[in-house]
Write an enzyme that holds these catalytic residues in place. Structure first.
Site, PDB file in Angstrom:
ATOM      1  N   LYS A 211       0.837  -1.202   0.000  1.00  8.79           N
ATOM      2  CA  LYS A 211       0.000   0.000   0.000  1.00  8.79           C
ATOM      3  C   LYS A 211       0.872   1.253   0.000  1.00  8.79           C
ATOM      4  O   LYS A 211       0.650   2.189  -0.744  1.00  8.79           O
ATOM      5  CB  LYS A 211      -0.892  -0.048   1.234  1.00  8.79           C
ATOM      6  CG  LYS A 211      -1.970   0.981   1.293  1.00  8.79           C
ATOM      7  CD  LYS A 211      -2.892   0.627   2.454  1.00  8.79           C
ATOM      8  CE  LYS A 211      -3.873   1.712   2.758  1.00  8.79           C
ATOM      9  NZ  LYS A 211      -4.692   1.380   3.927  1.00  8.79           N
ATOM     10  N   GLU A 217      11.052  -4.492   3.452  1.00  5.47           N
ATOM     11  CA  GLU A 217      11.125  -5.904   3.054  1.00  5.47           C
ATOM     12  C   GLU A 217      10.665  -6.070   1.608  1.00  5.47           C
ATOM     13  O   GLU A 217      11.299  -6.753   0.801  1.00  5.47           O
ATOM     14  CB  GLU A 217      10.225  -6.762   3.961  1.00  5.47           C
ATOM     15  CG  GLU A 217      10.685  -6.899   5.395  1.00  5.47           C
ATOM     16  CD  GLU A 217      10.205  -5.763   6.292  1.00  5.47           C
ATOM     17  OE1 GLU A 217       9.810  -4.689   5.782  1.00  5.47           O
ATOM     18  OE2 GLU A 217      10.248  -5.939   7.527  1.00  5.47           O
ATOM     19  N   GLY A 281      -4.547  -2.855   5.609  1.00  5.62           N
ATOM     20  CA  GLY A 281      -3.790  -3.980   5.049  1.00  5.62           C
ATOM     21  C   GLY A 281      -4.336  -5.334   5.485  1.00  5.62           C
ATOM     22  O   GLY A 281      -4.525  -6.246   4.680  1.00  5.62           O
ATOM     23  N   ARG A 282      -4.616  -5.484   6.765  1.00 12.84           N
ATOM     24  CA  ARG A 282      -5.053  -6.796   7.274  1.00 12.84           C
ATOM     25  C   ARG A 282      -6.501  -7.110   6.925  1.00 12.84           C
ATOM     26  O   ARG A 282      -6.987  -8.190   7.220  1.00 12.84           O
ATOM     27  CB  ARG A 282      -4.815  -6.870   8.785  1.00 12.84           C
ATOM     28  CG  ARG A 282      -5.431  -5.733   9.578  1.00 12.84           C
ATOM     29  CD  ARG A 282      -4.881  -5.699  11.001  1.00 12.84           C
ATOM     30  NE  ARG A 282      -5.356  -4.552  11.761  1.00 12.84           N
ATOM     31  CZ  ARG A 282      -4.780  -3.355  11.783  1.00 12.84           C
ATOM     32  NH1 ARG A 282      -3.703  -3.135  11.044  1.00 12.84           N
ATOM     33  NH2 ARG A 282      -5.261  -2.374  12.530  1.00 12.84           N
ATOM     34  N   GLU A 367      -2.900  -7.166  15.475  1.00 14.76           N
ATOM     35  CA  GLU A 367      -2.555  -5.830  14.999  1.00 14.76           C
ATOM     36  C   GLU A 367      -3.769  -4.904  15.187  1.00 14.76           C
ATOM     37  O   GLU A 367      -3.632  -3.706  15.394  1.00 14.76           O
ATOM     38  CB  GLU A 367      -2.121  -5.864  13.521  1.00 14.76           C
ATOM     39  CG  GLU A 367      -1.246  -4.685  13.140  1.00 14.76           C
ATOM     40  CD  GLU A 367      -0.645  -4.787  11.745  1.00 14.76           C
ATOM     41  OE1 GLU A 367      -1.399  -4.757  10.763  1.00 14.76           O
ATOM     42  OE2 GLU A 367       0.593  -4.875  11.634  1.00 14.76           O
ATOM     43  N   HIS A 398      -0.433 -33.699  18.976  1.00 16.60           N
ATOM     44  CA  HIS A 398       0.787 -34.416  19.342  1.00 16.60           C
ATOM     45  C   HIS A 398       1.904 -33.456  19.700  1.00 16.60           C
ATOM     46  O   HIS A 398       3.065 -33.863  19.778  1.00 16.60           O
ATOM     47  CB  HIS A 398       1.202 -35.335  18.188  1.00 16.60           C
ATOM     48  CG  HIS A 398       0.166 -36.375  17.884  1.00 16.60           C
ATOM     49  ND1 HIS A 398       0.141 -37.593  18.526  1.00 16.60           N
ATOM     50  CD2 HIS A 398      -0.909 -36.343  17.060  1.00 16.60           C
ATOM     51  CE1 HIS A 398      -0.912 -38.289  18.071  1.00 16.60           C
ATOM     52  NE2 HIS A 398      -1.560 -37.546  17.186  1.00 16.60           N
ATOM     53  N   LYS A 512      10.646  -0.513  13.389  1.00 13.96           N
ATOM     54  CA  LYS A 512      11.129  -0.249  12.020  1.00 13.96           C
ATOM     55  C   LYS A 512      12.169   0.861  12.045  1.00 13.96           C
ATOM     56  O   LYS A 512      13.201   0.796  11.391  1.00 13.96           O
ATOM     57  CB  LYS A 512       9.968   0.214  11.123  1.00 13.96           C
ATOM     58  CG  LYS A 512       8.965  -0.852  10.760  1.00 13.96           C
ATOM     59  CD  LYS A 512       7.975  -0.262   9.753  1.00 13.96           C
ATOM     60  CE  LYS A 512       6.736  -1.113   9.612  1.00 13.96           C
ATOM     61  NZ  LYS A 512       5.684  -0.471   8.837  1.00 13.96           N
TER      62      LYS A 512
HETATM   63  O1  F6P Z   1       4.216  -3.021   9.541  1.00 13.57           O
HETATM   64  C1  F6P Z   1       2.859  -3.214   9.575  1.00 13.57           C
HETATM   65  C2  F6P Z   1       2.202  -2.975   8.271  1.00 13.57           C
HETATM   66  O2  F6P Z   1       2.009  -1.626   8.075  1.00 13.57           O
HETATM   67  C3  F6P Z   1       0.896  -3.731   8.168  1.00 13.57           C
HETATM   68  O3  F6P Z   1      -0.149  -3.104   8.789  1.00 13.57           O
HETATM   69  C4  F6P Z   1       0.747  -3.877   6.695  1.00 13.57           C
HETATM   70  O4  F6P Z   1      -0.183  -4.869   6.382  1.00 13.57           O
HETATM   71  C5  F6P Z   1       2.155  -4.213   6.309  1.00 13.57           C
HETATM   72  O5  F6P Z   1       2.959  -3.458   7.175  1.00 13.57           O
HETATM   73  C6  F6P Z   1       2.525  -3.969   4.883  1.00 13.57           C
HETATM   74  O6  F6P Z   1       2.392  -2.623   4.519  1.00 13.57           O
HETATM   75  P1  F6P Z   1       2.459  -2.179   3.004  1.00 13.57           P
HETATM   76  O7  F6P Z   1       1.306  -2.823   2.289  1.00 13.57           O
HETATM   77  O8  F6P Z   1       2.369  -0.692   3.005  1.00 13.57           O
HETATM   78  O9  F6P Z   1       3.764  -2.648   2.439  1.00 13.57           O
END
Ligand code: F6P
Length: 548
Positions: A211, A217, A281-282, A367, A398, A512
């Site tokens: 987003k 990452e 996002g979630r 979250e 198990h 972060k």
């Molecule tokens: O670090 C948390 C977060 O902001 C989440 O809420 C989100 O789903 C994820 O990182 C990824 O964010 P983006 O879609 O902006 O890369």
């Protein structure tokens, strides 16, 4: 929206629950089950699921008090505010409109976004996703060297990964096999290396899902993907122009305010699919974030998925609190967290295809509701959130079930299973399926009723351990949609009762920021570490001493 959150402790229903709790503490599931009508009273039909709440530490009459709590806390009003597009995500000044993602076609939501009806925008993006997927799946859109796409690799993290990855895992056996999906999220370089192992760059399409289009990452993995692609295409002799290759092999999923970043990466604007500011996002698996699913499983399957989500939305918004299993489940979670002081909540799917469901629900719930201040910024005076965790049955029986049966923690658990396997089974496999379901049924009974008094102490299972059984007919795109909507609304209801904002996530920012600072120190052994705490300093020095 008026901001006068009050602690639920002051609600009359809460006070009733306090009195009721004193009474409930002295009772057991075995004694409650003397009522032959109990299971009937506490069973609910939610879409295609039978939700059995009878193995929870409640008397059936408490559903009335739970309904009062839900109503007094303002769940119906907040739910209406959500669908009206009010900015219920107050800290970020955003509306929360994920239910619109699955609204029927051709309707108007009445919520404007940039002067256009939000639903029209959502459905416009959906149509573009479907048409892109049809062209990719039919071979009309081709990669370098005129190759057809065989694999789509979604690069994203958190909400831009967990939902599609979980759903793909759950429904992969529904794919016609023409196009498979892989998922890369972690910045661990092994993650990328393993995800592309064996792939042909010329038939691989990457989706960069972010987003913000700025998540470290995702951008690192996207850069790796670009490097891997260009090298691979070059080695195969099908690379004509780098820019053209990137434009063909990458699509983007991001908010429009970050479109430029996607373009700078080399993605064509017509291959960027919008993420809306009003979809967290979630809560985004059924938005453009689901593009990997539309590509790999096909638009028809995605459409069924949306229909399942919609069916449970309709149930949630139209069912009274007392009859509403979703509200009752949410209130049960509050009941365990704040009265019984339960810290955690186990998710136990008896279905291998749902292996990633616990991880998906971890983000959705933790979250969302892992918050320590209310909507007005005042510290809450009770426990919010719950620690979600879990694993598939029977494997988890198990491993960690020992603690569930005989440990000292109270851990409410959701058992999830389907009567029918998603595959055609032969006779022996049918027997295995029945053994699986026997365990699903037996385990919740063992937790609830224990082993009786006669056994030796170390063998005795005390019972009285609560669980909910969520039993569906068969796992499908539709029923998975139903299940996801069920949990989304549970999270929402708990957030309302606790008076917190379930839609921001500022807690993840500090780590972060610190990691960026530490990254700038790691590469250089001459970095000045003064000002860091002694543990951080020592970890960095240890790294310097031991890296090869
Ligand atoms: O670090 C948390 C977060 O902001 C989440 O809420 C989100 O789903 C994820 O990182 C990824 O964010 P983006 O879609 O902006 O890369």
């Amino acid at each position: 929206m008026a901001l006068s959150p009050q602690s639920p402790r002051h609600l009359p229903a809460w006070e009733k629950l306090e009195r009721y709790f004193e009474d409930a503490k002295g009772k057991t599931l075995s004694s409650w089950f003397k009522d032959p009508g109990r299971t009937e009273k506490l069973s609910f039909a939610v879409g295609d699921f039978n939700v059995d709440l009878s193995k929870n530490l409640i008397d059936p009459e408490i559903t009335g008090i739970f309904a009062e709590l839900a109503n007094q806390a303002g769940i119906p009003e907040r739910a209406s505010a959500m669908v009206r597009g009010e900015e219920i995500n107050v800290s970020e000044g955003r509306a929360v409109l994920h239910p619109l993602l699955r609204s029927p076609r051709g309707m108007q939501s009445g919520v404007l976004s940039g002067g256009i009806d939000a639903l029209e925008k959502i459905q416009g993006v959906l149509e573009r996703m479907y048409s892109f997927a049809r062209e990719v799946r039919s071979g009309k859109i081709r990669m370098e060297g005129a190759r057809r796409v065989k694999t789509v690799v979604n690069i994203g993290i958190g909400g831009s990964d967990l939902g599609p990855e979980m759903v793909y895992g759950a429904l992969q056996n529904k794919s016609d096999g023409s196009l498979s999906a892989r998922f890369i999220s972690n910045i661990d370089p092994s993650s990328f290396i393993e995800a592309v192992r064996g792939l042909d760059p010329a038939s691989t399409l990457f989706l960069v899902a972010s987003k913000s289009f700025s998540t470290q990452e995702t951008l690192s993995n996207a850069a790796q993907a670009k490097k891997w692609l260009l090298k691979g295409l070059g080695e195969r002799g099908v690379l004509e122009s780098e820019g053209e290759a990137v434009a063909r092999h990458f699509a983007g999923i991001c908010s429009m305010e970050n479109l430029q970043k996607a373009e700078e990466f080399g993605i064509r604007p017509e291959n960027v699919f919008e993420m809306f500011p009003f979809i967290g996002g979630r809560y985004s698996v059924d938005s453009s974030v689901g593009l990997s699913l539309v590509l790999s499983l096909g638009p028809e399957t995605f459409e069924r998925f949306l229909e399942g989500l919609r069916a449970v939305d309709e149930y949630f918004f139209s069912t009274s609190a007392e009859e509403n299993a979703i509200i009752q489940m949410a209130m049960l979670n509050v009941w365990y967290a704040d009265f019984f002081k339960a810290e955690t909540h186990a998710i136990l799917p008896y279905n291998d295809y749902l292996g990633r469901l616990p991880a998906y629900l971890q983000q959705l719930t933790m979250e969302s509701n892992g918050k320590r201040v209310d909507l007005a910024g005042k510290e809450v005076d009770l426990h919010t959130g719950e620690i979600y965790w879990g694993g598939v049955g029977t494997n988890s029986q198990h491993s960690f079930f020992q603690l569930l049966h005989q440990g000292t923690h109270l851990i409410p658990a959701d058992f999830i299973a389907f009567a029918n396997n998603s595959n055609q089974l032969d006779e022996e496999e049918e027997e295995m399926q029945e053994r699986l379901l026997s365990s699903f049924i037996a385990q919740s009974a063992a937790l609830a009723f224990g082993s009786g008094e006669e056994a030796a102490a170390e063998r005795r299972c005390p019972g009285n351990r609560p669980s909910t059984s969520i039993f569906g007919r068969v796992l499908s795109a539709y029923t998975l949609g139903e299940l996801i909507a069920l949990y989304e609304h549970i999270v929402f209801c708990q957030g309302v009762v606790w008076g917190i904002n379930s839609f921001d996530q500022f807690g993840v920012e500090l780590g972060k920021k610190l990691s960026r600072r530490i990254f700038s120190l790691l590469s250089d052994t001459d970095s000045n570490l003064s000002g860091l705490d002694s543990s951080t300093r020592r970890l960095i020095e240890w790294y310097w001493e031991h890296r090869s």
